[in-house]
Design a protein around this motif. Structure first.
Motif, PDB file in Angstrom:
ATOM      1  N   SER A 192      19.473  30.156  -9.420  1.00 33.64           N
ATOM      2  CA  SER A 192      18.583  30.578  -8.326  1.00 33.64           C
ATOM      3  C   SER A 192      17.326  30.562  -8.662  1.00 33.64           C
ATOM      4  CB  SER A 192      19.244  31.959  -7.742  1.00 33.64           C
ATOM      5  OG  SER A 192      18.295  32.444  -6.875  1.00 33.64           O
ATOM      6  N   GLU A 193      16.839  31.243  -9.882  1.00 28.87           N
ATOM      7  CA  GLU A 193      15.510  31.403 -10.441  1.00 28.87           C
ATOM      8  C   GLU A 193      14.821  30.138 -10.735  1.00 28.87           C
ATOM      9  OE1 GLU A 193      16.437  35.755 -12.855  1.00 28.87           O
ATOM     10  OE2 GLU A 193      16.274  33.660 -13.918  1.00 28.87           O
ATOM     11  N   HIS A 194      15.664  29.194 -11.290  1.00 32.23           N
ATOM     12  CA  HIS A 194      15.224  27.656 -11.274  1.00 32.23           C
ATOM     13  C   HIS A 194      14.810  26.876 -10.158  1.00 32.23           C
ATOM     14  CE1 HIS A 194      16.294  28.322 -15.649  1.00 32.23           C
ATOM     15  NE2 HIS A 194      15.629  27.131 -15.805  1.00 32.23           N
ATOM     16  N   GLY A 195      15.550  27.438  -9.159  1.00 34.26           N
ATOM     17  CA  GLY A 195      15.194  26.984  -7.729  1.00 34.26           C
ATOM     18  C   GLY A 195      16.060  25.762  -7.273  1.00 34.26           C
ATOM     19  N   PHE A 196      17.445  25.769  -7.504  1.00 30.20           N
ATOM     20  CA  PHE A 196      18.263  24.691  -7.397  1.00 30.20           C
ATOM     21  C   PHE A 196      18.799  24.976  -5.781  1.00 30.20           C
ATOM     22  CE2 PHE A 196      18.340  24.075 -11.774  1.00 30.20           C
ATOM     23  CZ  PHE A 196      18.082  22.724 -12.147  1.00 30.20           C
ATOM     24  N   GLY A 197      18.913  24.061  -4.952  1.00 34.00           N
ATOM     25  CA  GLY A 197      19.151  24.220  -3.608  1.00 34.00           C
ATOM     26  C   GLY A 197      20.842  24.413  -3.391  1.00 34.00           C
ATOM     27  N   LYS A 198      21.427  23.947  -4.212  1.00 33.26           N
ATOM     28  CA  LYS A 198      22.958  23.798  -4.124  1.00 33.26           C
ATOM     29  C   LYS A 198      23.669  23.994  -5.593  1.00 33.26           C
ATOM     30  CE  LYS A 198      26.812  21.228  -2.193  1.00 33.26           C
ATOM     31  NZ  LYS A 198      27.277  19.859  -1.629  1.00 33.26           N
ATOM     32  N   VAL A 199      24.510  24.696  -5.562  1.00 34.41           N
ATOM     33  CA  VAL A 199      25.403  25.058  -6.907  1.00 34.41           C
ATOM     34  C   VAL A 199      26.631  24.942  -6.616  1.00 34.41           C
ATOM     35  CG1 VAL A 199      25.604  26.588  -8.807  1.00 34.41           C
ATOM     36  CG2 VAL A 199      23.493  26.351  -8.096  1.00 34.41           C
ATOM     37  N   THR A 200      27.430  24.175  -7.534  1.00 33.77           N
ATOM     38  CA  THR A 200      28.972  24.074  -7.286  1.00 33.77           C
ATOM     39  C   THR A 200      29.545  24.488  -8.512  1.00 33.77           C
ATOM     40  OG1 THR A 200      28.690  22.123  -5.806  1.00 33.77           O
ATOM     41  CG2 THR A 200      30.893  22.593  -6.858  1.00 33.77           C
ATOM     42  N   PRO A 201      30.146  25.574  -8.553  1.00 31.53           N
ATOM     43  CA  PRO A 201      30.761  26.011  -9.805  1.00 31.53           C
ATOM     44  C   PRO A 201      32.244  25.539  -9.822  1.00 31.53           C
ATOM     45  CG  PRO A 201      30.974  27.737  -7.990  1.00 31.53           C
ATOM     46  CD  PRO A 201      30.490  26.508  -7.334  1.00 31.53           C
ATOM     47  N   GLY A 202      33.004  25.259 -11.189  1.00 36.01           N
ATOM     48  CA  GLY A 202      34.234  24.806 -11.431  1.00 36.01           C
ATOM     49  C   GLY A 202      34.765  25.913 -12.537  1.00 36.01           C
ATOM     50  N   ILE A 203      36.219  26.116 -12.537  1.00 33.87           N
ATOM     51  CA  ILE A 203      36.461  26.850 -13.499  1.00 33.87           C
ATOM     52  C   ILE A 203      38.019  26.541 -13.478  1.00 33.87           C
ATOM     53  CG2 ILE A 203      36.986  28.880 -11.670  1.00 33.87           C
ATOM     54  CD1 ILE A 203      36.156  30.629 -14.050  1.00 33.87           C
ATOM     55  N   MET A 204      38.455  26.612 -14.695  1.00 36.73           N
ATOM     56  CA  MET A 204      40.049  26.475 -14.913  1.00 36.73           C
ATOM     57  C   MET A 204      40.696  27.796 -14.644  1.00 36.73           C
ATOM     58  SD  MET A 204      40.469  23.069 -15.930  1.00 36.73           S
ATOM     59  CE  MET A 204      42.062  23.074 -16.445  1.00 36.73           C
ATOM     60  N   ILE A 205      41.861  27.714 -14.355  1.00 36.57           N
ATOM     61  CA  ILE A 205      42.706  29.003 -14.191  1.00 36.57           C
ATOM     62  C   ILE A 205      42.630  29.852 -15.038  1.00 36.57           C
ATOM     63  CG2 ILE A 205      44.913  28.088 -14.277  1.00 36.57           C
ATOM     64  CD1 ILE A 205      43.845  30.668 -11.544  1.00 36.57           C
ATOM     65  N   GLY A 206      42.763  29.588 -16.130  1.00 33.07           N
ATOM     66  CA  GLY A 206      42.928  30.451 -17.458  1.00 33.07           C
ATOM     67  C   GLY A 206      41.691  31.181 -17.692  1.00 33.07           C
ATOM     68  N   LYS A 207      40.687  30.195 -17.651  1.00 33.84           N
ATOM     69  CA  LYS A 207      39.077  31.110 -17.770  1.00 33.84           C
ATOM     70  C   LYS A 207      38.857  32.118 -16.697  1.00 33.84           C
ATOM     71  CE  LYS A 207      36.168  30.185 -20.237  1.00 33.84           C
ATOM     72  NZ  LYS A 207      35.486  30.457 -21.652  1.00 33.84           N
ATOM     73  N   ALA A 208      39.271  31.741 -15.543  1.00 32.86           N
ATOM     74  CA  ALA A 208      39.191  32.460 -14.213  1.00 32.86           C
ATOM     75  C   ALA A 208      39.831  33.850 -14.513  1.00 32.86           C
ATOM     76  CB  ALA A 208      39.739  31.967 -12.885  1.00 32.86           C
TER      77      ALA A 208
END
Length: 204
Positions: A184-200
């Motif tokens: 957000s601070e870098h001004g990106f218009g869209k962010v898609t997060p990904g995560i493996m279930i173990g890490k979640a």
């Protein structure tokens, strides 16, 4: 040949890839009033914008440059010097770092802010994330894809398809909240997060 010195990097309990490697500095006087930096063996070259360094120049960040310039000014007021930094084995080591993602080729980058090793903290990792975001922004990336590691990155690549530059994919490790804030601070218009279930589960 000028003066030279060698120090062996001690990373403490920080996850530092250069721990145990020799850092060699060679200093030669020049006929200018400038301090100029050069990449020796194992130090990379900048090939992409966004790092705050000249494209085509040595991958020696502004923090270490500033420290070296202050020493030259103290020892040679008004004088100039050529400083070449080398890290034997750095070319092979760089293949195991994020340098290829940010366009540093042929070796490692010389980073750091103080020259003092502190107990493990997340500062160095977050600084790496910020640098990757700087490069992505400089390349015109607007859709940032953050992921917890190699497996989640591969799944995201399969979903978004071809044509997305590799600099759009950034690993956040355990710091997903920090990565979203920084995006957000870098001004990106869209962010898609990904995560493996173990890490979640771990982060939850």
């Amino acid at each position: 040949d000028g003066a030279w010195g060698c120090a062996t990097k001690y990373g403490g309990d920080d996850p530092d890839a250069t721990n145990g490697y020799d850092i060699i500095a060679q200093v030669k006087l020049n006929d200018t009033e400038e301090v100029r930096f050069f990449a020796g063996e194992g130090v990379g070259t900048v090939t992409l914008p966004g790092l705050g360094l000249e494209v085509g120049g040595p991958a020696i960040n502004n923090g270490p440059r500033g420290m070296m310039m202050r020493v030259v000014e103290e020892e040679l007021p008004g004088g100039g010097a050529d400083i070449t930094i080398s890290v034997p084995g750095g070319r092979e080591l760089a293949a195991r770092t994020f340098n290829p993602r940010v366009g540093v080729t042929g070796g490692i980058s010389i980073i750091g802010t103080s020259g003092v090793v502190r107990p493990f903290s997340k500062e160095a990792f977050l600084e790496s994330i910020s640098r990757e975001m700087d490069v992505a922004k400089a390349l015109g990336v607007e859709h940032l894809i953050i992921n917890s590691g190699a497996k989640s990155e591969q799944k995201l690549k399969e979903r978004v398809g071809a044509g997305v530059p590799p600099q759009a994919f950034i690993h956040y490790g355990n710091f997903i909240g920090d990565a979203v804030r920084m995006a957000s601070e870098h001004g990106f218009g869209k962010v898609t997060p990904g995560i493996m279930i173990g890490k979640a589960v771990k982060l939850a």
